[in-house]
Write a protein that holds these residues in place. Structure first.
Motif, mmCIF file in Angstrom:
data_model
loop_
_atom_site.group_PDB
_atom_site.id
_atom_site.type_symbol
_atom_site.label_atom_id
_atom_site.label_comp_id
_atom_site.label_asym_id
_atom_site.label_seq_id
_atom_site.Cartn_x
_atom_site.Cartn_y
_atom_site.Cartn_z
ATOM 1 N N ILE A 217 0.836 -1.213 0.000
ATOM 2 C CA ILE A 217 0.000 0.000 0.000
ATOM 3 C C ILE A 217 0.862 1.252 0.000
ATOM 4 O O ILE A 217 0.604 2.217 -0.732
ATOM 5 C CB ILE A 217 -0.945 -0.007 1.219
ATOM 6 N N LEU A 218 1.921 1.254 0.818
ATOM 7 C CA LEU A 218 2.826 2.405 0.874
ATOM 8 C C LEU A 218 3.517 2.636 -0.467
ATOM 9 O O LEU A 218 3.698 3.781 -0.898
ATOM 10 C CB LEU A 218 3.870 2.203 1.978
ATOM 11 N N MET A 219 3.898 1.554 -1.127
ATOM 12 C CA MET A 219 4.551 1.673 -2.430
ATOM 13 C C MET A 219 3.600 2.263 -3.472
ATOM 14 O O MET A 219 3.992 3.097 -4.285
ATOM 15 C CB MET A 219 5.047 0.294 -2.887
ATOM 16 N N ILE A 220 2.335 1.842 -3.433
ATOM 17 C CA ILE A 220 1.340 2.377 -4.367
ATOM 18 C C ILE A 220 1.051 3.847 -4.078
ATOM 19 O O ILE A 220 0.944 4.675 -4.984
ATOM 20 C CB ILE A 220 0.027 1.559 -4.292
ATOM 21 N N CYS A 221 0.936 4.163 -2.783
ATOM 22 C CA CYS A 221 0.579 5.531 -2.380
ATOM 23 C C CYS A 221 1.706 6.528 -2.613
ATOM 24 O O CYS A 221 1.458 7.737 -2.721
ATOM 25 C CB CYS A 221 0.172 5.556 -0.913
ATOM 26 N N TYR A 222 2.949 6.035 -2.649
ATOM 27 C CA TYR A 222 4.099 6.941 -2.757
ATOM 28 C C TYR A 222 4.003 7.830 -3.991
ATOM 29 O O TYR A 222 4.304 9.018 -3.945
ATOM 30 C CB TYR A 222 5.393 6.119 -2.806
ATOM 31 N N GLY A 223 3.581 7.259 -5.103
ATOM 32 C CA GLY A 223 3.487 8.053 -6.332
ATOM 33 C C GLY A 223 2.079 8.458 -6.681
ATOM 34 O O GLY A 223 1.819 8.858 -7.833
ATOM 35 N N SER A 224 1.152 8.374 -5.729
ATOM 36 C CA SER A 224 -0.249 8.694 -6.009
ATOM 37 C C SER A 224 -0.591 10.116 -5.582
ATOM 38 O O SER A 224 0.246 10.839 -5.014
ATOM 39 C CB SER A 224 -1.157 7.696 -5.287
ATOM 40 N N ALA A 232 -5.619 6.460 2.373
ATOM 41 C CA ALA A 232 -4.820 5.354 2.908
ATOM 42 C C ALA A 232 -4.455 5.603 4.369
ATOM 43 O O ALA A 232 -4.551 4.701 5.213
ATOM 44 C CB ALA A 232 -3.556 5.169 2.077
ATOM 45 N N ALA A 233 -4.031 6.829 4.673
ATOM 46 C CA ALA A 233 -3.645 7.160 6.044
ATOM 47 C C ALA A 233 -4.841 7.080 6.985
ATOM 48 O O ALA A 233 -4.738 6.587 8.113
ATOM 49 C CB ALA A 233 -3.034 8.554 6.085
#
Length: 316
Positions: A217-224, A232-233
């Motif tokens: 999820i963090l990897m997806i959100c990093y560039g979102s 997400a948070a």
């Protein structure tokens, strides 16, 4: 006859000055138990009655809070009875039943958190497939497995413990957790391996799965976008905090038993109480404050209550 009584009944030896502070202990524990039941039931009620909360994420939250109620009910009623009793004793079968409930519901907690992590992973990383993956059937299967799997796996060691020879009948605690193992004359290597496999299945694997999903999820959100990051948070942070809190308390439970001889009795009592207090009370407070939709309905519930009170005062 004495031998039969000794085998049948165990004495709790974890209380401190119970004769002196009996009623103080009782009322404090009664208030805490009442708070746990009321706060958890309130959030479950809100999820039950409001249609916009009838989503997989909120069903898992309701299941988690229901699990907290069951977890507390397995410990607190007997605790309250003991505080008012002259002797703090429990029959060996009842002790094993409490032991089984305590750890099977603890395992259910990890599996429910794993199901919640998977739900958040699908929602954030595969939003277009969410409705087809997280169906009502899928949610029901996850919930059933979360309660059935730990209960079945813990039934095996509990059954074996029932036939083990006991060398002492003094339980150094205030309820039946893994201090039960301290009663046994011999702790076999087979039993240790068996317990490690169960621990792996109901705790370590779910925790690793949760960490994996949140990493994705963090990897997806990093560039979102900021909106995706905010969503997400808002939904993942409470789950992660609950996981860290519960994992620490479970580790605490193991440490308390392993190092019990190194701590004064009052310290052991305080540490043991933290295991059964923080988590059941922490869950509804966190979800009630951090989950936006639940918080909104919670505020409406209390505002409606105040308005009704004012109306009844004006129009007796």
């Amino acid at each position: 006859m004495d031998g039969v009584l000794n085998v049948t009944y165990l004495t709790f030896d974890g209380y401190v000055d119970v004769d002196k502070y009996r009623y103080v202990y009782f009322f404090v524990m009664l208030i805490l138990f009442s708070l746990i039941i009321c706060t958890n039931c309130t959030i479950v009620y809100l999820i039950w009655v409001h249609q916009n909360l009838h989503e997989p994420m909120y069903f898992f939250i309701a299941a988690l809070l229901l699990n907290s109620i069951l977890f507390s009910t397995a410990v607190y009623p007997k605790l309250l009875i003991d505080l008012l009793s002259e002797k703090q004793i429990i029959s060996y079968p009842a002790c094993l039943f409490q032991f089984h409930m305590f750890y099977s519901l603890g395992g259910s907690e990890f599996l429910l958190l794993a199901a919640m992590a998977y739900d958040r992973y699908v929602s954030i990383c595969k939003p277009l497939k969410y409705s087809t993956i997280m169906t009502k059937t899928t949610v029901c299967i996850f919930l059933i497995l979360a309660w059935i799997v730990p209960a079945c796996q813990l039934a095996i060691p509990t059954g074996f413990i029932a036939y083990d020879k006991l060398c002492t009948f003094i339980l150094k605690g205030i309820f039946c957790n893994n201090t039960v193992y301290k009663l046994q004359c011999v702790i076999s290597r087979v039993r240790v391996i068996r317990d490690m496999i169960i621990l792996l299945n109901v705790a370590l694997i779910p925790v690793l799965f949760i960490l994996f999903t949140y990493t994705r999820i963090l990897m997806i959100c990093y560039g979102s976008s900021k909106e995706v990051k905010r969503k997400a948070a808002q939904t993942c942070l409470p789950h992660l905090i609950i996981l860290i809190n519960f994992s620490c308390l479970c580790t605490y439970d193991v440490i308390v038993v392993g190092l019990e001889s190194d701590f004064p009795k009052i310290v052991q009592l305080i540490m043991t109480l933290q295991i059964i207090l923080y988590h059941p009370l922490f869950n509804p407070i966190l979800y009630g404050l951090k989950m936006k939709e639940i918080s909104k309905h919670l505020k409406m519930l209390f505002c409606r209550g105040r308005m009704n009170k004012c109306f009844n005062t004006v129009n007796p």
